[in-house]
Structure formats: structure tokens, C-alpha cells
Design a protein around this motif. Structure first.
Motif, PDB file in Angstrom:
ATOM      1  N   LEU A 158       0.832  -1.204   0.000  1.00 40.15           N
ATOM      2  CA  LEU A 158       0.000   0.000   0.000  1.00 40.15           C
ATOM      3  C   LEU A 158       0.870   1.258   0.000  1.00 40.15           C
ATOM      4  N   SER A 159       1.801   1.343   0.921  1.00 41.55           N
ATOM      5  CA  SER A 159       2.671   2.524   1.009  1.00 41.55           C
ATOM      6  C   SER A 159       3.535   2.682  -0.232  1.00 41.55           C
ATOM      7  N   ALA A 160       4.094   1.589  -0.707  1.00 40.02           N
ATOM      8  CA  ALA A 160       4.974   1.649  -1.881  1.00 40.02           C
ATOM      9  C   ALA A 160       4.218   2.114  -3.122  1.00 40.02           C
ATOM     10  N   TYR A 161       2.988   1.654  -3.280  1.00 41.18           N
ATOM     11  CA  TYR A 161       2.238   2.068  -4.460  1.00 41.18           C
ATOM     12  C   TYR A 161       1.861   3.539  -4.389  1.00 41.18           C
ATOM     13  N   ILE A 162       1.485   4.020  -3.221  1.00 37.12           N
ATOM     14  CA  ILE A 162       1.169   5.447  -3.077  1.00 37.12           C
ATOM     15  C   ILE A 162       2.405   6.284  -3.389  1.00 37.12           C
ATOM     16  N   ARG A 163       3.568   5.858  -2.914  1.00 38.27           N
ATOM     17  CA  ARG A 163       4.816   6.573  -3.248  1.00 38.27           C
ATOM     18  C   ARG A 163       5.085   6.513  -4.742  1.00 38.27           C
TER      19      ARG A 163
ATOM     20  N   LYS B 113      -2.294 -14.172  -2.048  1.00 42.29           N
ATOM     21  CA  LYS B 113      -1.186 -15.123  -2.039  1.00 42.29           C
ATOM     22  C   LYS B 113       0.174 -14.435  -2.164  1.00 42.29           C
ATOM     23  N   ASP B 114       0.168 -13.169  -2.604  1.00 43.36           N
ATOM     24  CA  ASP B 114       1.420 -12.449  -2.826  1.00 43.36           C
ATOM     25  C   ASP B 114       1.908 -11.654  -1.623  1.00 43.36           C
ATOM     26  N   VAL B 115       1.074 -11.517  -0.584  1.00 44.43           N
ATOM     27  CA  VAL B 115       1.430 -10.672   0.555  1.00 44.43           C
ATOM     28  C   VAL B 115       1.034 -11.331   1.871  1.00 44.43           C
ATOM     29  N   VAL B 116       1.640 -10.845   2.938  1.00 49.44           N
ATOM     30  CA  VAL B 116       1.202 -11.183   4.290  1.00 49.44           C
ATOM     31  C   VAL B 116       0.142 -10.141   4.655  1.00 49.44           C
ATOM     32  N   ASN B 117      -1.037 -10.592   4.993  1.00 47.19           N
ATOM     33  CA  ASN B 117      -2.167  -9.702   5.251  1.00 47.19           C
ATOM     34  C   ASN B 117      -2.077  -9.142   6.669  1.00 47.19           C
ATOM     35  N   ASP B 118      -1.283  -8.110   6.855  1.00 46.01           N
ATOM     36  CA  ASP B 118      -1.059  -7.551   8.190  1.00 46.01           C
ATOM     37  C   ASP B 118      -2.117  -6.528   8.597  1.00 46.01           C
ATOM     38  N   GLN B 119      -3.098  -6.292   7.741  1.00 53.12           N
ATOM     39  CA  GLN B 119      -4.155  -5.342   8.075  1.00 53.12           C
ATOM     40  C   GLN B 119      -5.507  -6.049   8.235  1.00 53.12           C
ATOM     41  N   PHE B 120      -5.469  -7.331   8.554  1.00 55.17           N
ATOM     42  CA  PHE B 120      -6.693  -8.099   8.756  1.00 55.17           C
ATOM     43  C   PHE B 120      -7.549  -7.430   9.832  1.00 55.17           C
ATOM     44  N   GLY B 121      -8.832  -7.292   9.565  1.00 51.51           N
ATOM     45  CA  GLY B 121      -9.736  -6.681  10.527  1.00 51.51           C
ATOM     46  C   GLY B 121      -9.901  -5.182  10.370  1.00 51.51           C
ATOM     47  N   PHE B 122      -9.090  -4.566   9.538  1.00 48.03           N
ATOM     48  CA  PHE B 122      -9.206  -3.131   9.284  1.00 48.03           C
ATOM     49  C   PHE B 122     -10.020  -2.922   8.007  1.00 48.03           C
ATOM     50  N   SER B 123     -11.097  -2.148   8.110  1.00 48.27           N
ATOM     51  CA  SER B 123     -11.940  -1.883   6.950  1.00 48.27           C
ATOM     52  C   SER B 123     -11.894  -0.421   6.518  1.00 48.27           C
ATOM     53  N   HIS B 124     -11.829   0.502   7.480  1.00 46.41           N
ATOM     54  CA  HIS B 124     -11.772   1.933   7.161  1.00 46.41           C
ATOM     55  C   HIS B 124     -10.846   2.579   8.180  1.00 46.41           C
ATOM     56  N   PHE B 125      -9.740   3.108   7.707  1.00 48.96           N
ATOM     57  CA  PHE B 125      -8.720   3.602   8.631  1.00 48.96           C
ATOM     58  C   PHE B 125      -7.853   4.658   7.969  1.00 48.96           C
ATOM     59  N   ASN B 126      -7.127   5.404   8.792  1.00 47.76           N
ATOM     60  CA  ASN B 126      -6.151   6.382   8.320  1.00 47.76           C
ATOM     61  C   ASN B 126      -4.840   5.663   8.035  1.00 47.76           C
ATOM     62  N   TRP B 127      -4.138   6.126   7.013  1.00 49.27           N
ATOM     63  CA  TRP B 127      -2.829   5.568   6.683  1.00 49.27           C
ATOM     64  C   TRP B 127      -1.913   6.712   6.278  1.00 49.27           C
ATOM     65  N   ASN B 128      -0.810   6.860   6.985  1.00 46.47           N
ATOM     66  CA  ASN B 128       0.136   7.933   6.724  1.00 46.47           C
ATOM     67  C   ASN B 128       1.287   7.410   5.873  1.00 46.47           C
ATOM     68  N   VAL B 129       1.524   8.093   4.768  1.00 48.38           N
ATOM     69  CA  VAL B 129       2.657   7.761   3.896  1.00 48.38           C
ATOM     70  C   VAL B 129       3.488   9.021   3.740  1.00 48.38           C
ATOM     71  N   ASP B 130       4.611   9.061   4.413  1.00 53.59           N
ATOM     72  CA  ASP B 130       5.548  10.178   4.308  1.00 53.59           C
ATOM     73  C   ASP B 130       4.879  11.526   4.581  1.00 53.59           C
TER      74      ASP B 130
ATOM     75  N   ARG C 273       3.088   6.257  -7.160  1.00 56.54           N
ATOM     76  CA  ARG C 273       2.159   7.136  -7.877  1.00 56.54           C
ATOM     77  C   ARG C 273       2.349   8.604  -7.504  1.00 56.54           C
ATOM     78  N   LYS C 274       3.347   8.881  -6.654  1.00 51.52           N
ATOM     79  CA  LYS C 274       3.658  10.254  -6.223  1.00 51.52           C
ATOM     80  C   LYS C 274       2.492  10.903  -5.482  1.00 51.52           C
ATOM     81  N   TYR C 275       1.938  10.150  -4.539  1.00 49.03           N
ATOM     82  CA  TYR C 275       0.915  10.640  -3.609  1.00 49.03           C
ATOM     83  C   TYR C 275      -0.334  11.154  -4.332  1.00 49.03           C
ATOM     84  N   PRO C 276      -1.039  10.265  -5.015  1.00 48.52           N
ATOM     85  CA  PRO C 276      -2.233  10.695  -5.763  1.00 48.52           C
ATOM     86  C   PRO C 276      -3.363  11.132  -4.827  1.00 48.52           C
ATOM     87  N   GLU C 277      -4.311  11.864  -5.370  1.00 54.69           N
ATOM     88  CA  GLU C 277      -5.484  12.258  -4.593  1.00 54.69           C
ATOM     89  C   GLU C 277      -6.329  11.036  -4.223  1.00 54.69           C
ATOM     90  N   TRP C 278      -6.360  10.056  -5.120  1.00 52.53           N
ATOM     91  CA  TRP C 278      -7.054   8.797  -4.836  1.00 52.53           C
ATOM     92  C   TRP C 278      -6.499   7.701  -5.734  1.00 52.53           C
TER      93      TRP C 278
END
Length: 131
Positions: free
Chosen positions: A14-19, A34-51, A21-26
Motif C-alpha cells: 500500500l505505502s509503496a504504491y502510493i509513493r 497469495k502475494d502478501v502477508v495480510n497484516d491489516q486483517f480486521g481493518f476496513s476503514h482507517f487512516n494511513w500515513n505515507v511520508d 504514484r507520487k501521492y495521488p489524490e485517490w
């Protein structure tokens, strides 16, 4: 190699893709579970800070995918919304989420790559976003 060892987390992607894309509006994308470890299990709507840039993330596990919808916005308490969306998923037994994942596979029209720790993680889109 029969099994690929998961080495990156969904939050890293998530963070890498936002970076990337150079911090898009959306942005909105799927990533294969299968490609990732799902470390955000249980989170549906949340704040995420990227740089220093804050995003409101709508996220759902829709097997076999994870769906992210990201909107740049000021930090806000999203606890109530997160609980509400989690409740809805529980009450409907996750069936709509599963159907969303199946649709996500068949309606994919565009793919992009995020590179992390030497791995290429494929992201899926229903349409190409204008950059």
C-alpha cells in the motif's frame, strides 16, 4: 518452486504504491492475497500515513484478493466506520466480499507492478487510472 514464501506485507505494498504514484489524490486497486502477508486483517476503514500524507483507506478482504480504495484526506477518527463495516461483513458471512473478489479477477483490465525487497507484486485494476 512449488510455494512462494511471502516476504512483504499488504501495508508495505500500500505505502509503496502510493509513493510510486507520487501521492495521488485517490487510487483503487486489488492485490492477490497469495502475494502478501495480510497484516491489516480486521481493518476496513482507517487512516494511513505515507511520508506525512494522510489517506483514508477503505479495505476489504475479498478472497482471493485484497481491495484498497485510497483517498487523500485529513486525519479523522474512523473508528465508528471501521466497526460498522466490520459488523456488516460479519452479519452477511462475507459472501458479498467473496463475490467481489471473484468479480475482481474477471473484470481486471489493467495491471501494474510494485517492486519491494526484490519481489514484483502485481496490482490489479478494473481500468487504467489517469496519472
Amino acid at each position: 518452486m512449488l510455494f512462494r514464501i511471502k516476504q512483504v506485507t499488504s501495508s508495505q505494498v500500500l505505502s509503496a504504491y502510493i509513493r510510486q504514484r507520487k501521492y495521488p489524490e485517490w487510487t483503487s486497486f486489488f492485490v492477490k492475497q497469495k502475494d502478501v502477508v495480510n497484516d491489516q486483517f480486521g481493518f476496513s476503514h482507517f487512516n494511513w500515513n505515507v511520508d506525512g500524507q494522510n489517506y483514508h483507506i477503505l479495505r476489504t478482504g475479498c478472497y482471493p484478493l485484497l481491495k484498497y480504495h485510497c483517498t487523500k484526506a485529513a486525519h479523522k477518527d474512523l473508528t465508528g466506520e471501521n466497526l460498522f463495516y466490520g459488523f456488516l461483513k460479519l452479519v452477511n458471512l462475507g459472501i458479498p466480499c467473496f463475490m467481489y473478489g471473484i468479480c475482481g479477477i474477471f473484470l481486471t483490465k489493467y495491471k501494474d507492478i510494485v517492486q519491494l525487497d526484490g519481489l514484483k507484486i502485481e496490482l490489479l485494476f478494473w481500468y487504467k487510472e489517469s496519472w
